[in-house]
Scaffold this motif. Sequence first.
Motif, short mmCIF file in Angstrom:
data_model
loop_
_atom_site.label_atom_id
_atom_site.label_comp_id
_atom_site.label_asym_id
_atom_site.label_seq_id
_atom_site.Cartn_x
_atom_site.Cartn_y
_atom_site.Cartn_z
N ASN A 167 0.80 -1.22 0.00
CA ASN A 167 0.00 0.00 0.00
C ASN A 167 0.83 1.27 0.00
O ASN A 167 0.29 2.37 -0.15
N SER A 168 2.14 1.13 0.13
CA SER A 168 3.02 2.29 -0.04
C SER A 168 3.09 2.69 -1.51
O SER A 168 3.49 3.81 -1.83
N GLY A 169 2.74 1.76 -2.41
CA GLY A 169 2.75 2.05 -3.84
C GLY A 169 4.10 1.95 -4.49
O GLY A 169 4.26 2.27 -5.67
N GLU A 170 5.09 1.47 -3.74
CA GLU A 170 6.45 1.35 -4.29
C GLU A 170 6.45 0.50 -5.56
O GLU A 170 7.07 0.84 -6.56
N THR A 171 5.77 -0.64 -5.50
CA THR A 171 5.54 -1.48 -6.68
C THR A 171 4.04 -1.53 -6.92
O THR A 171 3.27 -1.87 -6.01
N ARG A 172 3.62 -1.21 -8.13
CA ARG A 172 2.19 -1.21 -8.41
C ARG A 172 1.68 -2.65 -8.48
O ARG A 172 2.33 -3.52 -9.07
N LEU A 173 0.51 -2.88 -7.89
CA LEU A 173 -0.11 -4.20 -7.91
C LEU A 173 -1.56 -4.05 -8.35
O LEU A 173 -2.32 -3.26 -7.76
N SER A 174 -1.95 -4.80 -9.36
CA SER A 174 -3.32 -4.78 -9.88
C SER A 174 -3.84 -6.21 -9.92
O SER A 174 -3.20 -7.08 -10.52
N ASN A 184 -19.62 -7.79 -13.16
CA ASN A 184 -18.62 -6.88 -13.73
C ASN A 184 -17.21 -7.28 -13.32
O ASN A 184 -16.96 -7.73 -12.20
N PHE A 185 -16.29 -7.09 -14.24
CA PHE A 185 -14.87 -7.33 -14.00
C PHE A 185 -14.29 -6.11 -13.31
O PHE A 185 -14.52 -4.97 -13.74
N VAL A 186 -13.57 -6.29 -12.22
CA VAL A 186 -12.98 -5.17 -11.50
C VAL A 186 -11.51 -5.46 -11.23
O VAL A 186 -11.08 -6.62 -11.20
N TYR A 187 -10.75 -4.39 -11.05
CA TYR A 187 -9.35 -4.52 -10.64
C TYR A 187 -9.14 -3.80 -9.32
O TYR A 187 -9.53 -2.63 -9.16
N PHE A 188 -8.57 -4.52 -8.38
CA PHE A 188 -8.13 -3.90 -7.13
C PHE A 188 -6.69 -3.44 -7.36
O PHE A 188 -5.80 -4.26 -7.60
N ASP A 189 -6.48 -2.14 -7.29
CA ASP A 189 -5.20 -1.53 -7.67
C ASP A 189 -4.67 -0.71 -6.50
O ASP A 189 -5.38 0.17 -5.99
N ASN A 190 -3.45 -0.98 -6.07
CA ASN A 190 -2.91 -0.27 -4.91
C ASN A 190 -2.61 1.20 -5.18
O ASN A 190 -2.30 1.95 -4.26
N ARG A 192 -4.99 2.97 -6.33
CA ARG A 192 -6.34 3.54 -6.24
C ARG A 192 -7.06 3.18 -4.95
O ARG A 192 -8.05 3.82 -4.60
N ARG A 193 -6.60 2.13 -4.25
CA ARG A 193 -7.27 1.72 -3.02
C ARG A 193 -6.30 0.91 -2.16
O ARG A 193 -5.25 0.46 -2.63
N THR A 194 -6.69 0.72 -0.92
CA THR A 194 -5.90 -0.08 0.00
C THR A 194 -6.12 -1.56 -0.30
O THR A 194 -7.26 -2.00 -0.46
N ILE A 195 -5.04 -2.32 -0.39
CA ILE A 195 -5.11 -3.75 -0.68
C ILE A 195 -4.90 -4.55 0.60
O ILE A 195 -3.97 -4.28 1.36
N ARG A 196 -5.76 -5.53 0.81
CA ARG A 196 -5.64 -6.43 1.95
C ARG A 196 -5.59 -7.86 1.44
O ARG A 196 -5.77 -8.12 0.23
N ALA A 197 -5.38 -8.80 2.35
CA ALA A 197 -5.34 -10.21 1.96
C ALA A 197 -6.64 -10.63 1.27
O ALA A 197 -6.63 -11.45 0.35
N GLU A 198 -7.77 -10.05 1.69
CA GLU A 198 -9.06 -10.40 1.10
C GLU A 198 -9.12 -10.10 -0.38
O GLU A 198 -9.78 -10.83 -1.14
N HIS A 199 -8.46 -9.06 -0.83
CA HIS A 199 -8.48 -8.73 -2.26
C HIS A 199 -7.74 -9.79 -3.07
O HIS A 199 -8.18 -10.15 -4.17
#
Length: 390
Positions: A167-174, A184-190, A192-199
């Motif tokens: 979540n620091s955004g150092e490496t982008r994760l989508s 609908n197809f969605v992307y969880f992107d660090n 744009r939002r906070t990423i947790r294990a659930e994502h």
Amino acid sequence: MNKHAIALKDRFKGLRDMYTHYALVLQGGGALGAYQAGVYQALQEAELNIDWVAGISIGAINGAIIAGNAPEDRVERLTAFWNRITTKIGGNGLLDALPLLKGNHGRSLFSQWSAGWSLANGQPGFFTPRLPTPHFWPPGTPEATSFYDTAALKTTLEEMVDFDRINSGETRLSIGAVNVRSGNFVYFDNHRRTIRAEHVMASCALPPSFPAVEIDGELYWDGGLISNTPLHYVIGHEPRVSMLIFQVDLWNPRGEAPRDLTEVAERRKHIIFSSRTRHTTAELKKSHDMRRAISHVLKNLPADKRNGEDYDLLRKLSCDSVMNIIHLVYRSKDADSQAKDYEFSVASKDMHWSAGYTDTRRTLRHRDWLEPPPTHVGVVTHDLLLDSDD
């Protein structure tokens, strides 16, 4: 670091002047995901430092481990994860050595037996079978909608992944997933939002094996239900920048006609989960080349013509960036079975990891593949299997 890795590192100096991002695009494919780990190991040794990972299903897990650890710790963490979920069956190392002693036929038979073991017993640190089975649980409960419980995966992810680092955004994760209710197809992107294990778990929630994962009041399933390849998301990123993209696919859209029902089952999986990768890549190339052509045309317009709604629309569509896609595809081995995506033996993990590492080293020997495309081309794709006899 071995001599080969040092040589590659020296050859790739200056690439950052050509490409703004190095992206890693990872398909879903269950146990085959060890191939992606091998790919990453080879990229790291060559110091091609990935700064954007996009993944679906097992690709989301590998991606989270990469983005959620310091670069010097990533291979070690990937190794720890894959060792955890592929512990020797029954604790008996002989069972994992047996197929290697019996040749490909014996290895294939063992793979099928090992896959059956996973179905019956689950995998440590990943999933466990529901007892009693879903048919005995009340409708509307998670137990009634899936055959396995993935609580162990949450524990594993929280141990293996530093989500604060993600979540620091150092490496982008989508991470790709599907909203169960809307489809609908969605992307969880660090970014744009906070990423947790659930994502990450949501991207892996392939029904009916695994339960949907609830996030902010919505339920999500595995993104592979719609598209198993997150390439479109990466190339469609705005503002568009020049990228060197390593696209790692676990399913080969090309193959021979099956000869029996076992081969039918295997070929069916390849066709479904490859998500028509090469067709998708060709369409993306066509679109991006058009954007680049529009940009060149607009630059040659007289100044008095650079106005109006049509010009503004074309200017928004135009793009000068280039995308160089290095396509790596896992090629099934004779020892694989049609159940290779849920066959988690140590022997198979080692085979898949080694294949990814070897394929990537061979690919990186083609220095010209990493050069920017010609000025009139926006996207170029290189594929070791198709482009080289090496």
